[in-house]
Design a protein around this motif. Structure first.
Motif, PDB file in Angstrom:
ATOM      1  N   ALA A   1      17.327  41.101  39.944  1.00 34.10           N
ATOM      2  CA  ALA A   1      16.149  40.228  39.897  1.00 34.10           C
ATOM      3  C   ALA A   1      16.134  39.418  38.607  1.00 34.10           C
ATOM      4  O   ALA A   1      15.785  38.230  38.617  1.00 34.10           O
ATOM      5  N   GLN A   2      16.517  40.015  37.497  1.00 36.78           N
ATOM      6  CA  GLN A   2      16.565  39.289  36.231  1.00 36.78           C
ATOM      7  C   GLN A   2      17.634  38.201  36.265  1.00 36.78           C
ATOM      8  O   GLN A   2      17.434  37.101  35.749  1.00 36.78           O
ATOM      9  N   ALA A   3      18.773  38.501  36.892  1.00 35.13           N
ATOM     10  CA  ALA A   3      19.838  37.505  37.015  1.00 35.13           C
ATOM     11  C   ALA A   3      19.402  36.350  37.904  1.00 35.13           C
ATOM     12  O   ALA A   3      19.710  35.186  37.623  1.00 35.13           O
ATOM     13  N   GLN A   4      18.671  36.656  38.976  1.00 36.01           N
ATOM     14  CA  GLN A   4      18.178  35.590  39.851  1.00 36.01           C
ATOM     15  C   GLN A   4      17.174  34.709  39.119  1.00 36.01           C
ATOM     16  O   GLN A   4      17.180  33.486  39.280  1.00 36.01           O
ATOM     17  N   ASP A   5      16.317  35.305  38.327  1.00 36.19           N
ATOM     18  CA  ASP A   5      15.355  34.522  37.555  1.00 36.19           C
ATOM     19  C   ASP A   5      16.069  33.600  36.574  1.00 36.19           C
ATOM     20  O   ASP A   5      15.712  32.430  36.426  1.00 36.19           O
ATOM     21  N   LEU A   6      17.080  34.114  35.914  1.00 34.79           N
ATOM     22  CA  LEU A   6      17.843  33.301  34.970  1.00 34.79           C
ATOM     23  C   LEU A   6      18.604  32.192  35.693  1.00 34.79           C
ATOM     24  O   LEU A   6      18.679  31.063  35.198  1.00 34.79           O
ATOM     25  N   ALA A   7      19.134  32.496  36.869  1.00 39.04           N
ATOM     26  CA  ALA A   7      19.864  31.482  37.637  1.00 39.04           C
ATOM     27  C   ALA A   7      18.942  30.342  38.043  1.00 39.04           C
ATOM     28  O   ALA A   7      19.339  29.169  38.002  1.00 39.04           O
ATOM     29  N   VAL A   8      17.723  30.651  38.417  1.00 32.64           N
ATOM     30  CA  VAL A   8      16.762  29.609  38.774  1.00 32.64           C
ATOM     31  C   VAL A   8      16.464  28.736  37.559  1.00 32.64           C
ATOM     32  O   VAL A   8      16.413  27.506  37.665  1.00 32.64           O
ATOM     33  N   LEU A   9      16.288  29.337  36.405  1.00 35.00           N
ATOM     34  CA  LEU A   9      16.023  28.560  35.190  1.00 35.00           C
ATOM     35  C   LEU A   9      17.212  27.676  34.814  1.00 35.00           C
ATOM     36  O   LEU A   9      17.034  26.538  34.380  1.00 35.00           O
ATOM     37  N   VAL A  10      18.422  28.185  34.982  1.00 32.84           N
ATOM     38  CA  VAL A  10      19.621  27.394  34.688  1.00 32.84           C
ATOM     39  C   VAL A  10      19.717  26.208  35.641  1.00 32.84           C
ATOM     40  O   VAL A  10      20.009  25.081  35.228  1.00 32.84           O
ATOM     41  N   MET A  11      19.451  26.448  36.936  1.00 29.90           N
ATOM     42  CA  MET A  11      19.500  25.349  37.900  1.00 29.90           C
ATOM     43  C   MET A  11      18.429  24.303  37.598  1.00 29.90           C
ATOM     44  O   MET A  11      18.679  23.100  37.728  1.00 29.90           O
TER      45      MET A  11
ATOM     46  N   PHE B   1      19.765  22.178  34.743  1.00 33.03           N
ATOM     47  CA  PHE B   1      20.737  21.185  35.191  1.00 33.03           C
ATOM     48  C   PHE B   1      20.049  20.039  35.929  1.00 33.03           C
ATOM     49  O   PHE B   1      20.426  18.873  35.770  1.00 33.03           O
ATOM     50  N   LEU B   2      19.044  20.365  36.724  1.00 31.55           N
ATOM     51  CA  LEU B   2      18.303  19.327  37.425  1.00 31.55           C
ATOM     52  C   LEU B   2      17.584  18.412  36.436  1.00 31.55           C
ATOM     53  O   LEU B   2      17.586  17.189  36.591  1.00 31.55           O
ATOM     54  N   ALA B   3      16.993  18.987  35.411  1.00 30.83           N
ATOM     55  CA  ALA B   3      16.304  18.183  34.395  1.00 30.83           C
ATOM     56  C   ALA B   3      17.297  17.290  33.651  1.00 30.83           C
ATOM     57  O   ALA B   3      16.995  16.117  33.367  1.00 30.83           O
ATOM     58  N   LEU B   4      18.471  17.818  33.332  1.00 30.82           N
ATOM     59  CA  LEU B   4      19.488  16.997  32.660  1.00 30.82           C
ATOM     60  C   LEU B   4      19.943  15.847  33.548  1.00 30.82           C
ATOM     61  O   LEU B   4      20.109  14.713  33.078  1.00 30.82           O
ATOM     62  N   GLY B   5      20.161  16.129  34.817  1.00 34.51           N
ATOM     63  CA  GLY B   5      20.592  15.082  35.743  1.00 34.51           C
ATOM     64  C   GLY B   5      19.541  14.004  35.918  1.00 34.51           C
ATOM     65  O   GLY B   5      19.859  12.809  35.898  1.00 34.51           O
TER      66      GLY B   5
END
Length: 63
Positions: free
Chosen positions: A22-32, A35-39
């Motif tokens: 669950a912690q990894a999924q939360d971090l993955a959502v934040l990373v995505m 990337f969306l904000a950078l794009g």
């Protein structure tokens, strides 16, 4: 919804807050989202530069 079906729910539907998955999924959502904000920021910067260049060229054409 039937309460007995919750025992078959995956970590996305019903996460255990203390689990590593669950912690990894939360971090993955934040990373995505990062990337969306950078794009989207890059697209905005390109648009801003086009507008600025157009304004500069139209100002030069008036003189």
């Amino acid at each position: 919804m039937n309460a007995s079906l919750f025992q078959f729910a995956c970590a996305t539907c019903r996460p255990d807050p203390g689990s590593v998955m669950a912690q990894a999924q939360d971090l993955a959502v934040l990373v995505m989202l990062g990337f969306l904000a950078l794009g989207m920021g890059a697209v905005g910067l390109i648009f801003f530069n086009f507008v600025r260049k157009q304004n500069r060229l139209s100002a030069d054409a008036q003189f």
